[in-house]
Design a protein around this motif. Structure first.
Motif, short mmCIF file in Angstrom:
data_model
loop_
_atom_site.label_atom_id
_atom_site.label_comp_id
_atom_site.label_asym_id
_atom_site.label_seq_id
_atom_site.Cartn_x
_atom_site.Cartn_y
_atom_site.Cartn_z
N MET A 95 4.19 -3.31 7.88
CA MET A 95 4.55 -4.66 8.48
C MET A 95 4.34 -5.50 7.70
O MET A 95 4.94 -6.55 7.26
CB MET A 95 4.42 -4.66 9.97
N LEU A 96 2.98 -5.66 7.40
CA LEU A 96 2.26 -6.68 6.60
C LEU A 96 3.00 -6.63 5.32
O LEU A 96 3.14 -7.68 4.54
CB LEU A 96 0.81 -6.23 6.29
N ALA A 97 3.41 -5.53 4.47
CA ALA A 97 4.06 -5.40 3.39
C ALA A 97 5.45 -6.31 3.39
O ALA A 97 5.85 -6.96 2.63
CB ALA A 97 4.14 -4.12 2.67
N HIS A 102 0.90 -1.14 0.01
CA HIS A 102 0.02 0.03 0.02
C HIS A 102 0.77 1.28 0.07
O HIS A 102 1.82 1.38 0.91
CB HIS A 102 -0.86 -0.12 1.23
N GLY A 103 0.57 2.03 -0.92
CA GLY A 103 1.65 3.40 -1.11
C GLY A 103 2.79 3.21 -1.86
O GLY A 103 3.55 4.16 -1.74
N SER A 104 3.20 2.05 -2.10
CA SER A 104 4.50 1.90 -3.02
C SER A 104 5.64 2.35 -2.24
O SER A 104 6.45 2.90 -2.71
CB SER A 104 4.33 2.50 -4.09
N GLN A 105 5.61 2.00 -0.77
CA GLN A 105 6.68 2.64 -0.01
C GLN A 105 7.72 1.67 0.24
O GLN A 105 8.92 1.98 0.50
CB GLN A 105 6.05 2.70 1.49
N LYS A 121 1.04 8.56 5.87
CA LYS A 121 -0.28 8.23 5.81
C LYS A 121 -0.65 6.87 5.82
O LYS A 121 -1.77 6.36 6.11
CB LYS A 121 -1.03 9.00 4.65
N ILE A 122 0.26 5.94 5.30
CA ILE A 122 0.01 4.43 5.36
C ILE A 122 0.31 4.07 6.87
O ILE A 122 1.32 4.12 7.52
CB ILE A 122 1.19 3.74 4.56
N PRO A 123 -0.79 3.36 7.49
CA PRO A 123 -0.62 2.76 8.86
C PRO A 123 0.51 1.91 8.87
O PRO A 123 0.70 1.37 8.06
CB PRO A 123 -2.07 2.14 8.92
#
Length: 197
Positions: A117-119, A46-49, A110-112
């Protein structure tokens, strides 16, 4: 040990992967390691971090890691690090040809954080599957000082910016690895048909 030739389909590879602690040389070649780490880049994110980070530890640097990590664990006062335990951990580490230290880079945007951690965990799972598909084996260890800040700092993961998640030990199985019986997925699911009363 599975070889790439005996992993007949992608689903068979997923079904037959299992953690293997007792490893020996050889480990993946540089080209194979590149493929393994590239697989980690395909994780949902999420968010391509891309919050996953890996530090490669091999060769004589494994003994250095053992010195740093086991020394830090002893200094932390952990009563489990007896001389016998230290000896067995050192012997185990010396037999493993490759370690990947794994960390999650924490972004306070903004990404929780739990999604970050899931990513990172999804990236590790892709790495573990790629290791298996190439005919090697791996073990995700949260021992060897994972929760001792001094170890995290020594690996270059400042606790202000990273959460250290442990090590992937990678190599060739050091013993026969029998298949493991998995539970039936039906025991872990429900089918939702509307609000629960």
């Amino acid at each position: 040990m599975n070889s790439p030739e005996t992993i007949s389909t992608p689903l068979h590879a997923l079904y037959s992967r299992r953690s293997t602690k007792f490893l020996r040389a050889p480990g993946p070649s540089p080209d194979e390691l590149g493929q393994i780490l590239q697989a980690g880049m395909s994780a949902p994110d999420h968010g391509s971090q891309r919050p996953w980070r890996y530090a490669i530890i091999r060769g004589e640097n494994i003994a250095k890691l053992a010195d740093v990590a086991l020394g830090a664990v002893k200094r932390s006062g952990d009563p489990r690090m007896t001389p016998e335990k230290e000896k067995s951990v050192r012997e185990w580490m010396a037999s493993v040809p490759l370690f990947l230290a794994v960390a999650q880079k924490i972004d306070h945007g903004k990404i929780p954080e739990h999604e970050q951690m899931l990513a990172a965990g999804a990236s590790v799972m892709n790495v573990l599957n790629a290791v298996h598909m190439l005919g090697y084996a791996a073990f995700w260890s949260t021992g060897v000082g994972t929760y001792v800040e001094e170890v995290q700092l020594a690996l270059g993961f400042d606790p202000l910016d990273y959460r250290f998640l442990g090590y992937l030990a990678i190599g060739t199985p050091g013993c026969e690895v029998p298949p493991v019986k998995r539970p039936d997925y039906k025991d872990f699911i429900t089918e939702w048909t509307g609000p629960v009363a």
